[in-house]
Design a protein around this motif. Sequence first.
Motif, PDB file in Angstrom:
ATOM      1  N   PRO A  43       0.797  -1.232   0.000  1.00  0.00           N
ATOM      2  CA  PRO A  43       0.000   0.000   0.000  1.00  0.00           C
ATOM      3  C   PRO A  43       0.830   1.283   0.000  1.00  0.00           C
ATOM      4  CG  PRO A  43      -0.902  -1.561   1.565  1.00  0.00           C
ATOM      5  CD  PRO A  43       0.430  -2.099   1.116  1.00  0.00           C
ATOM      6  N   THR A  44       2.135   1.190   0.251  1.00  0.00           N
ATOM      7  CA  THR A  44       2.973   2.389   0.186  1.00  0.00           C
ATOM      8  C   THR A  44       3.319   2.749  -1.252  1.00  0.00           C
ATOM      9  OG1 THR A  44       5.087   1.216   0.395  1.00  0.00           O
ATOM     10  CG2 THR A  44       3.996   1.897   2.445  1.00  0.00           C
ATOM     11  N   ILE A  46       1.257   1.310  -4.045  1.00  0.00           N
ATOM     12  CA  ILE A  46       0.046   1.149  -4.852  1.00  0.00           C
ATOM     13  C   ILE A  46      -1.123   1.711  -4.059  1.00  0.00           C
ATOM     14  CG2 ILE A  46      -1.510  -0.497  -5.957  1.00  0.00           C
ATOM     15  CD1 ILE A  46       0.961  -2.403  -6.081  1.00  0.00           C
ATOM     16  N   ASP A  47      -1.861   2.618  -4.640  1.00  0.00           N
ATOM     17  CA  ASP A  47      -3.012   3.224  -3.977  1.00  0.00           C
ATOM     18  C   ASP A  47      -4.055   2.149  -3.675  1.00  0.00           C
ATOM     19  OD1 ASP A  47      -5.133   4.765  -3.086  1.00  0.00           O
ATOM     20  OD2 ASP A  47      -5.455   5.782  -4.994  1.00  0.00           O
ATOM     21  N   PRO A  48      -4.347   1.901  -2.394  1.00  0.00           N
ATOM     22  CA  PRO A  48      -5.323   0.871  -2.034  1.00  0.00           C
ATOM     23  C   PRO A  48      -6.684   1.051  -2.712  1.00  0.00           C
ATOM     24  CG  PRO A  48      -4.142   1.556  -0.088  1.00  0.00           C
ATOM     25  CD  PRO A  48      -3.744   2.500  -1.203  1.00  0.00           C
ATOM     26  N   ALA A  49      -7.085   2.277  -2.947  1.00  0.00           N
ATOM     27  CA  ALA A  49      -8.382   2.520  -3.595  1.00  0.00           C
ATOM     28  C   ALA A  49      -8.431   1.896  -4.990  1.00  0.00           C
ATOM     29  CB  ALA A  49      -8.656   4.016  -3.672  1.00  0.00           C
ATOM     30  N   ARG A  50      -7.314   1.886  -5.693  1.00  0.00           N
ATOM     31  CA  ARG A  50      -7.271   1.290  -7.038  1.00  0.00           C
ATOM     32  C   ARG A  50      -7.471  -0.218  -6.973  1.00  0.00           C
ATOM     33  NH1 ARG A  50      -2.389   2.853 -10.553  1.00  0.00           N
ATOM     34  NH2 ARG A  50      -3.767   1.957 -12.111  1.00  0.00           N
ATOM     35  N   CYS A  52      -9.032  -1.863  -4.207  1.00  0.00           N
ATOM     36  CA  CYS A  52     -10.329  -2.141  -3.586  1.00  0.00           C
ATOM     37  C   CYS A  52     -11.490  -1.967  -4.566  1.00  0.00           C
ATOM     38  CB  CYS A  52     -10.527  -1.266  -2.359  1.00  0.00           C
ATOM     39  SG  CYS A  52      -9.358  -1.638  -1.023  1.00  0.00           S
ATOM     40  N   PHE A  66      -4.816  -4.117   1.739  1.00  0.00           N
ATOM     41  CA  PHE A  66      -5.360  -2.940   1.069  1.00  0.00           C
ATOM     42  C   PHE A  66      -6.616  -2.420   1.759  1.00  0.00           C
ATOM     43  CE2 PHE A  66      -2.952  -5.033  -2.352  1.00  0.00           C
ATOM     44  CZ  PHE A  66      -2.091  -4.003  -2.656  1.00  0.00           C
ATOM     45  N   GLU A  72       1.267   6.676   8.596  1.00  0.00           N
ATOM     46  CA  GLU A  72       2.619   6.902   8.078  1.00  0.00           C
ATOM     47  C   GLU A  72       3.651   6.296   9.016  1.00  0.00           C
ATOM     48  OE1 GLU A  72       3.549  10.869   6.877  1.00  0.00           O
ATOM     49  OE2 GLU A  72       1.663  11.105   5.785  1.00  0.00           O
ATOM     50  N   GLN A  75       3.905   2.593   8.238  1.00  0.00           N
ATOM     51  CA  GLN A  75       4.653   2.415   7.000  1.00  0.00           C
ATOM     52  C   GLN A  75       6.139   2.674   7.216  1.00  0.00           C
ATOM     53  OE1 GLN A  75       2.663   4.929   4.177  1.00  0.00           O
ATOM     54  NE2 GLN A  75       0.847   3.626   4.116  1.00  0.00           N
TER      55      GLN A  75
END
Length: 82
Positions: A43-44, A46-50, A52, A66, A72, A75
């Motif tokens: 997730p750092t 790749i955007d999790p929203a993409r 999910c 995700f 932060e 991470q």
Amino acid sequence: MDTNKRFYSPQFSGLAAISVRRLAWAMRRSMPATVDLLVKLMPTIIDPARVCIKCQDTTKCHSCIFGKLSTEQDQAALLADL
């Protein structure tokens, strides 16, 4: 989540196996522990929203990296393990 449960895992490509083995050596970890850390770091980069939005199994969101919110600080702690 039961971390001792075994899940199906596909075979690594030669490139992936060689690279993960060398990263594991550098980190002084096992290959499974190294792959687990890499998954936690996804997730750092790749955007999790993409991910999910295209998920086909929403019954496991509570167990998916995700679907979890990480700070932060979380991470940064994972990155420090590298």
